[in-house]
Design an enzyme around this catalytic site. Structure first.
Site, short mmCIF file in Angstrom:
data_model
loop_
_atom_site.label_atom_id
_atom_site.label_comp_id
_atom_site.label_asym_id
_atom_site.label_seq_id
_atom_site.Cartn_x
_atom_site.Cartn_y
_atom_site.Cartn_z
N SER A 251 8.07 -2.38 0.17
CA SER A 251 7.61 -3.48 -0.68
C SER A 251 6.10 -3.48 -0.71
O SER A 251 5.45 -2.62 -0.11
CB SER A 251 8.12 -4.81 -0.15
OG SER A 251 7.37 -5.14 1.02
N LYS A 252 5.56 -4.47 -1.39
CA LYS A 252 4.11 -4.58 -1.54
C LYS A 252 3.38 -4.57 -0.21
O LYS A 252 2.25 -4.14 -0.12
CB LYS A 252 3.77 -5.87 -2.28
CG LYS A 252 4.09 -5.80 -3.75
CD LYS A 252 3.23 -6.80 -4.52
CE LYS A 252 3.77 -7.04 -5.92
NZ LYS A 252 4.71 -8.16 -6.00
N ARG A 253 4.08 -5.08 0.83
CA ARG A 253 3.38 -5.13 2.11
C ARG A 253 3.04 -3.73 2.61
O ARG A 253 2.20 -3.56 3.49
CB ARG A 253 4.17 -5.94 3.14
CG ARG A 253 5.16 -5.17 3.98
CD ARG A 253 5.72 -6.03 5.10
NE ARG A 253 6.73 -6.95 4.61
CZ ARG A 253 8.01 -6.63 4.45
NH1 ARG A 253 8.43 -5.42 4.74
NH2 ARG A 253 8.88 -7.51 4.02
N GLY A 255 1.71 -1.51 0.73
CA GLY A 255 0.72 -0.97 -0.21
C GLY A 255 1.26 -1.07 -1.62
O GLY A 255 2.36 -1.57 -1.84
#
Ligand code: GLU
Length: 480
Positions: A251-253, A255
């Site tokens: 996920s976005k966490r 990158g």
């Protein structure tokens, strides 16, 4: 039977790598079997869907080379391929289910429902809808509908269980009593995802639904809907989750995981496709690098694993370098050029710059892993050099001044300004000055490229040309 598959993104954001993998697997399946790949935009969530996202998703699919046979911009016999243009179909299907007693109106207000759900959870009961409105007497239902009281339409989940054979995960069963009477039409008349997707997949004659396993819990609901509509469900294949190396869903966490960000960093679409293909599928136990044709000829759902696929960006980077090494000079230069334009180093229309880059391609091919890495390596060919901070100390060394002076003279006298001759004369100069080659060449490298690390020096000098080399040497001497 023609294989008909679809990619059905919700345009609420950019295409991320998980979505791209889903699209790729559908595309490969269609191409493998000479079938059709359909792009359908699931934009029913009007508040979160944007035109910009639709355009960006299409651009990313095109960049990956995933062309669609039916869908936005290409059309097809099931037009339109955007759900907002298909409301009438959903409504018809829902009304049919209502008439046939397979759906019922629900007058409960959202706040009421939320409160009852909380209460159920507090008491340790199931938070599913309690069928309160199903129990209303027929007269009462009709009266309320006549009065114009807003209602949602709920699907009446029948008794029994749903069993199906997922083409990736094998046989899966769900007990119907664990499935809530889900909403088909909201009180504002809009269709829910489960209704729209079933109506569309049916109408578009989809034969295989291939999607991420986050949709697995929707599948029994959708199968019940197919049956209620008197249709056979398509085959289902749920792709394994993509996890990062920490084991958590990517996920976005971890990158930026949008496809566009990889394009901007200078990944090649063919490397990306190869890498995405291997996120859950394999040809055998050992082959890693596979071109598109090999993928198309060999892709099969049987070889898709149900185990989570691990996103390994180092592997992607390595693969990218392999693909870069396989490009010929002109092709590589053509891929790098837009990055130079983006940096403002060259003009899009500058044909001479393009040719210069073709000549530079062999000097940088093995030194870059990403197309964007080339920018710093070739900057000196297109711009006057600014000597980089950490390169200045090279010019402060004792040998720098005699080297620059002597090199200037030697280069001026050269008959032919070609790499072998440049090398010959500079090596002779190093001998005369009693310097090791590295000591002698490093100040020249810094003067001419502005950096301590550059493509091979003599070839670089040839590309820069005698005049500019002499100017740069003179400027470096002045700065001493
Ligand atoms: N629109 C859904 C999504 O983006 C996909 C639905 C499906 O593949 O059935 O998650």
């Amino acid at each position: 039977m023609e294989v008909r598959v679809r990619f059905a993104p919700s345009p609420t954001g950019y295409l991320h790598v998980g979505g791209a993998r889903t699209a790729l697997y559908n595309w490969l399946l269609a191409r493998r079997h000479g079938g059709s790949f359909i792009l359908r935009i699931e934009d029913t969530d009007i508040s979160r869907s944007t035109e910009e996202a639709i355009q960006a998703i299409m651009e990313d699919l095109r960049w990956l080379g995933l062309d669609w046979d039916e869908g936005p911009e290409v059309g097809g016999k099931h037009f339109p391929y955007r759900q907002t243009g298909r409301y009438a179909l959903y409504r018809d299907a829902a009304m049919r289910l209502l008439r046939e007693g397979k759906a019922y109106p629900c007058f409960c207000e959202p706040e009421e429902l939320a409160e009852r759900r909380r209460e159920a959870l507090r008491q340790g009961r199931s938070p599913m809808y309690d069928r309160r409105c199903l129990a209303l007497p027929e007269r009462e239902k009709e009266a309320r509908m006549r009065q114009g009281i807003p209602y949602a339409l709920r699907f009446l989940v029948p008794e029994g269980e749903v069993t199906f054979t997922d083409l990736v995960r094998g046989e899966i069963s769900f007990r119907n009593r664990d499935i809530e009477d889900f909403v088909l039409l909201r009180s504002d008349g809009s269709a829910t995802y489960n209704l729209a997707v079933v109506v569309d997949d049916l109408e578009m004659e989809i034969t295989h639904v291939v999607r991420g396993d986050d949709h697995l819990s929707n599948t029994p609901k959708q199968i019940l809907l197919y049956r209620a509509l008197g249709a056979e469900p398509p085959a289902f294949a749920h792709l394994p989750m993509i996890v990062a190396r920490d084991g958590r869903p990517l996920s976005k966490r971890h990158g930026d995981v949008s496809v566009g960000s990889f394009r901007e960093k200078g990944y090649l679409p063919e490397a990306m496709v190869n890498f995405l293909a291997l996120l859950g599928w394999s040809l055998d136990d050992s082959t890693t690098i596979m071109d598109r044709t090999t993928l198309v000829e060999n892709f099969s759902l049987e070889r898709v694993s149900s185990k989570p696929a691990v996103w390994d960006e180092d592997k992607l980077l390595w693969m990218n370098s392999q693909y870069i090494m396989a490009l010929d000079d002109r092709e590589l230069a053509g891929r790098i050029f837009p990055f130079l334009v983006r940096e403002g180093l060259v003009e899009e229309s500058d044909a001479a710059a393009r040719e210069l880059l073709v000549k530079a391609a062999p000097l940088i091919r093995e030194r870059i892993k990403l197309l964007a890495d080339a920018v710093h390596l070739v900057r000196f060919l297109f711009q006057e050099v600014e000597i980089e901070e950490d390169a200045r100390q090279v010019l402060e060394e004792e040998a720098a001044e005699p080297v620059l002076r002597e090199a200037g003279k030697a280069l001026l006298e050269l008959k032919e300004f070609k790499a072998p001759q440049i090398e010959g004369t500079l090596r002779a100069m190093a001998d005369r000055l009693g310097l090791k080659p590295r000591q002698a060449f490093q100040p020249l490298r810094v003067a001419i490229t502005g950096r301590k690390v550059s493509p091979p020096l003599f070839e670089s000098m040839e590309l820069v040309g005698r005049e500019r080399c002499l100017q740069r040497i003179a400027r470096a001497l002045e700065a001493l």
